[in-house]
Design an enzyme around this catalytic site. Structure first.
Site, PDB file in Angstrom:
ATOM      1  N   GLY A  48       0.839  -1.189   0.000  1.00 49.41           N
ATOM      2  CA  GLY A  48       0.000   0.000   0.000  1.00 49.41           C
ATOM      3  C   GLY A  48       0.875   1.240   0.000  1.00 49.41           C
ATOM      4  CD  GLN A  53       3.437   5.764   2.597  1.00 52.59           C
ATOM      5  OE1 GLN A  53       2.447   5.254   2.080  1.00 52.59           O
ATOM      6  NE2 GLN A  53       4.362   5.057   3.219  1.00 52.59           N
ATOM      7  CB  CYS A  90       5.286   2.490   7.697  1.00 56.65           C
ATOM      8  SG  CYS A  90       4.847   3.959   6.749  1.00 56.65           S
ATOM      9  CG  LEU A  91       6.773   1.078   1.689  1.00 52.16           C
ATOM     10  CD1 LEU A  91       6.033   1.345   0.392  1.00 52.16           C
ATOM     11  CD2 LEU A  91       7.936   0.131   1.463  1.00 52.16           C
ATOM     12  CG  HIS A 132      -0.661   1.748   7.133  1.00 55.36           C
ATOM     13  ND1 HIS A 132       0.228   1.202   8.035  1.00 55.36           N
ATOM     14  CD2 HIS A 132       0.083   2.576   6.343  1.00 55.36           C
ATOM     15  CE1 HIS A 132       1.435   1.696   7.808  1.00 55.36           C
ATOM     16  NE2 HIS A 132       1.376   2.515   6.787  1.00 55.36           N
ATOM     17  CD  GLU A 133      -1.189   2.749   2.576  1.00 51.72           C
ATOM     18  OE1 GLU A 133      -0.626   3.869   2.598  1.00 51.72           O
ATOM     19  OE2 GLU A 133      -0.568   1.687   2.818  1.00 51.72           O
ATOM     20  CG  HIS A 136       0.524   7.087   5.231  1.00 55.77           C
ATOM     21  ND1 HIS A 136       1.641   7.586   5.857  1.00 55.77           N
ATOM     22  CD2 HIS A 136       0.758   5.757   5.058  1.00 55.77           C
ATOM     23  CE1 HIS A 136       2.517   6.594   6.060  1.00 55.77           C
ATOM     24  NE2 HIS A 136       1.997   5.473   5.588  1.00 55.77           N
TER      25      HIS A 136
HETATM   26 ZN    ZN Z   1       2.846   3.614   5.758  1.00 56.26          ZN
END
Ligand code: ZN
Length: 179
Positions: A48, A53, A90-91, A132-133, A136
């Site tokens: 995701g 991000q 998380c990236l 989660h997204e 963000h």
């Molecule tokens: Zn994340």
């Protein structure tokens, strides 16, 4: 614009803490951004990715947990049921993994790439990734769910790193879910 490569923003970048702007009208630019975001997500072996991000201040997300790609605009949770706690990576917070308590079953309202309204029912991992997204898009990160102590530990670890080392750290964590 189409030649610009997006890169993943890391904890400390102010865009990760801003509330993303809603898209008033879906255009070709948004469709291009969504495609680039999907490429970036797949390249990073994520499941995701939210636009902030990728350094973009817009309410856009891409998700693929292995059952197909979602590209969504202005996603919003309209109902929730139950709870679940999954370990999340998380990236944008490389190397960290936090157990996050979220709703188990959710209903999402969003726009698709053509600007048409869609509703999506999600549960389990997919529901977790959507939440989660959407976090963000509201400037919220997994470390906000961690204890103060582990939050400090994660920040300290990241401060010491050079950006060239993020990739390595991410690779070493491929067994955890990167969102
Ligand atoms: Zn994340």
């Amino acid at each position: 614009m189409s030649e610009t490569r997006l890169s993943i923003r890391i904890l400390g970048d102010p865009i990760l803490r801003r509330k993303a702007k809603l898209v008033a009208e879906v255009t070709e630019v948004d469709r291009q951004v969504l495609s680039k975001m999907a490429r970036l997500m797949y390249d990073a072996q994520g499941i995701g990715l939210a636009a902030p991000q990728a350094g973009i201040d817009k309410s856009l997300i891409v998700i693929d947990i292995g059952s197909g790609l979602y590209k969504l605009i202005n996603p919003k949770i309209i109902s929730r049921e139950g709870t679940q706690s999954l370990e999340e990576g998380c990236l944008s917070v490389p190397g960290a993994s936090v157990k996050v308590r979220r709703s188990k079953v959710i209903k999402i309202k969003a726009l698709d790439e053509q600007g048409a309204a869609v509703t999506i029912d999600a549960q389990g991992l997919l529901a977790c990734v959507f939440q989660h997204e959407i976090d963000h898009l509201n400037g919220k990160l997994i470390i906000d769910y961690a204890s103060i102590l582990s939050r400090m530990r994660i920040k300290k670890k990241l401060e010491k790193l050079q950006s060239s080392q993020y990739e390595k750290l991410r690779e070493s964590k491929t067994e955890s879910r990167q969102l």
